[in-house]
Write an enzyme that holds these catalytic residues in place. Structure first.
Site, PDB file in Angstrom:
ATOM      1  CG  ASP A  24       7.175   4.880 -24.620  1.00  0.00           C
ATOM      2  OD1 ASP A  24       7.693   3.772 -24.367  1.00  0.00           O
ATOM      3  OD2 ASP A  24       6.002   5.158 -24.325  1.00  0.00           O
ATOM      4  CG  ASN A  26      12.910   1.196 -27.617  1.00  0.00           C
ATOM      5  OD1 ASN A  26      12.777   2.038 -28.500  1.00  0.00           O
ATOM      6  ND2 ASN A  26      13.844   1.281 -26.682  1.00  0.00           N
ATOM      7  CG  HIS A  41      14.766  -2.415 -25.139  1.00  0.00           C
ATOM      8  ND1 HIS A  41      13.928  -1.331 -25.016  1.00  0.00           N
ATOM      9  CD2 HIS A  41      14.208  -3.392 -24.370  1.00  0.00           C
ATOM     10  CE1 HIS A  41      12.917  -1.637 -24.201  1.00  0.00           C
ATOM     11  NE2 HIS A  41      13.077  -2.884 -23.806  1.00  0.00           N
ATOM     12  CD  GLU A  71       8.512   5.815 -11.745  1.00  0.00           C
ATOM     13  OE1 GLU A  71       9.091   6.302 -12.739  1.00  0.00           O
ATOM     14  OE2 GLU A  71       8.599   6.307 -10.598  1.00  0.00           O
ATOM     15  CG  LEU A 135      24.750  17.283 -27.923  1.00  0.00           C
ATOM     16  CD1 LEU A 135      23.611  18.285 -28.002  1.00  0.00           C
ATOM     17  CD2 LEU A 135      24.378  16.017 -28.698  1.00  0.00           C
TER      18      LEU A 135
HETATM   19  C1  IPE Z   1       9.174   6.139 -20.031  1.00  0.00           C
HETATM   20  O1  IPE Z   1       8.658   5.117 -20.825  1.00  0.00           O
HETATM   21  C2  IPE Z   1      10.560   5.825 -19.601  1.00  0.00           C
HETATM   22  C3  IPE Z   1      11.573   5.741 -20.654  1.00  0.00           C
HETATM   23  C4  IPE Z   1      11.414   5.965 -21.923  1.00  0.00           C
HETATM   24  C5  IPE Z   1      12.875   5.389 -20.186  1.00  0.00           C
HETATM   25  P1  IPE Z   1       7.704   4.004 -20.239  1.00  0.00           P
HETATM   26  O2  IPE Z   1       7.307   3.157 -21.373  1.00  0.00           O
HETATM   27  O3  IPE Z   1       8.326   3.338 -19.088  1.00  0.00           O
HETATM   28  O4  IPE Z   1       6.469   4.882 -19.719  1.00  0.00           O
HETATM   29  P2  IPE Z   1       5.023   4.436 -19.229  1.00  0.00           P
HETATM   30  O5  IPE Z   1       5.194   3.451 -18.146  1.00  0.00           O
HETATM   31  O6  IPE Z   1       4.315   3.844 -20.400  1.00  0.00           O
HETATM   32  O7  IPE Z   1       4.368   5.701 -18.782  1.00  0.00           O
HETATM   33  C1  IPE Z   2      11.062   2.639 -24.152  1.00  0.00           C
HETATM   34  O1  IPE Z   2      10.391   1.686 -24.907  1.00  0.00           O
HETATM   35  C2  IPE Z   2      12.356   2.105 -23.586  1.00  0.00           C
HETATM   36  C3  IPE Z   2      12.353   1.962 -22.116  1.00  0.00           C
HETATM   37  C4  IPE Z   2      11.393   2.300 -21.309  1.00  0.00           C
HETATM   38  C5  IPE Z   2      13.542   1.367 -21.554  1.00  0.00           C
HETATM   39  P1  IPE Z   2       9.369   0.686 -24.231  1.00  0.00           P
HETATM   40  O2  IPE Z   2      10.093  -0.543 -23.829  1.00  0.00           O
HETATM   41  O3  IPE Z   2       8.603   1.352 -23.147  1.00  0.00           O
HETATM   42  O4  IPE Z   2       8.414   0.375 -25.465  1.00  0.00           O
HETATM   43  P2  IPE Z   2       6.852   0.150 -25.419  1.00  0.00           P
HETATM   44  O5  IPE Z   2       6.225   1.342 -24.765  1.00  0.00           O
HETATM   45  O6  IPE Z   2       6.611  -1.105 -24.644  1.00  0.00           O
HETATM   46  O7  IPE Z   2       6.466   0.016 -26.862  1.00  0.00           O
HETATM   47 MG    MG Z   3       6.842   2.372 -23.108  1.00  0.00          MG
END
Ligand code: IPE
Ligand code: IPE
Ligand code: MG
Length: 254
Positions: A24, A26, A41, A71, A135
């Site tokens: 999480d 990105n 990403h 989600e 792995l």
């Molecule tokens: C969780 O991250 C899903 C992935 C990393 C693929 P999210 O950024 O979607 O999670 P929430 O919505 O903040 O809980």
């Molecule tokens: C996680 O990074 C990647 C996916 C959920 C695909 P986010 O896109 O959720 O990054 P933040 O949480 O908005 O910083």
């Molecule tokens: Mg996120």
């Protein structure tokens, strides 16, 4: 011995067999640089490459990465589309490297929601790496922990209905055989980057006894050093599985 070096030597002996990561942060990484979310990403894919190679080198048996949750379809259509494209191109590019590193690639999640094109890419990635013995890299796509459990329940119900299974035989052990990751050791270490302290519908059943590690590091910045910090934290923990620490110490000393 300093605390650091003792943690380091311990980590050699107490390496998790299976690590599960919520990648999480990105979007925030990109925002900090005034870049579009998609740039985050893309940078995240580079971080994936690094962590996969490090885990393979260290002798971790399995690595499960949360790439797209059930989600995440709620995001703007443009971001979802770009994520799908990125998954497609990254796969096309990385499979060769996975083979070089002897990595076996697999996917979990409901892939029927994806385009035919992406579904065949996922299938090809699995086929082209299935003979590898290093792995096991599991990528969770359109995955949700609640989906996983409901899906298992559906498979079990069907077997009961067809007379292949007796209701009396349904226990935790049997149930687990219908869940994703059923052929791998359970995750020992769970890592979430990006500072949030939640599971976000990732592996719910399978994380029952995983050690949880949360870091503020944003996913694109996750590297060997931050991985080592997580491993050192894991190595210092006593996993009791319900027992007392005296019992565990006695067993370890035996
Ligand atoms: C969780 O991250 C899903 C992935 C990393 C693929 P999210 O950024 O979607 O999670 P929430 O919505 O903040 O809980
Ligand atoms: C996680 O990074 C990647 C996916 C959920 C695909 P986010 O896109 O959720 O990054 P933040 O949480 O908005 O910083
Ligand atoms: Mg996120």
């Amino acid at each position: 011995m300093s605390e650091d070096s003792s943690a380091l030597s311990a980590s050699k002996h107490r390496l998790p067999r299976h690590i599960a990561i919520i990648m999480d942060g990105n979007g925030r990484w990109a925002k900090n640089r005034m870049l579009p979310r998609f740039a985050g990403h893309k940078a995240g894919v580079e971080a994936v490459r690094g962590v996969v190679e490090n885990c393979a080198r260290k002798g971790v048996e399995a690595l499960t990465l949360f790439a797209f949750s059930s989600e995440n379809w709620r995001r703007p259509a443009k971001e979802v589309g770009l994520l799908m494209d990125l998954l497609h191109t990254a796969l096309g590019r990385e499979v060769k490297r996975l083979n070089e590193n002897n990595v076996r690639l697999r996917f979990i999640g409901d892939r029927t929601a994806f385009s035919e094109k992406l579904q065949s890419r996922l299938h090809e990635g699995e086929e082209e790496t299935k003979e590898n013995t290093g792995l096991t890299l599991v990528v969770a796509v359109n995955y949700g922990g609640m989906w996983d459990i409901a899906h298992a329940a559906r498979l079990i119900a069907r077997q009961v209905k067809d007379g292949q299974l007796d209701v009396q035989d349904i226990d935790e052990e049997l149930f687990a055989t219908f869940l994703s990751l059923n052929d791998l050791p359970g995750p020992d270490l769970f890592i979430r980057t990006g500072g949030e302290m939640r599971i976000s519908n990732f592996l719910l059943w399978q994380l029952a006894y995983a050690e949880l590690y949360f870091t503020d590091t944003l996913w694109p910045d996750f590297n060997e050093q931050t991985l080592n910090e997580a491993l050192a934290s894991f190595a210092k923990r006593q996993r009791r599985f319900g027992r007392t620490s005296e019992q565990v110490e006695q067993e370890e000393g035996a």
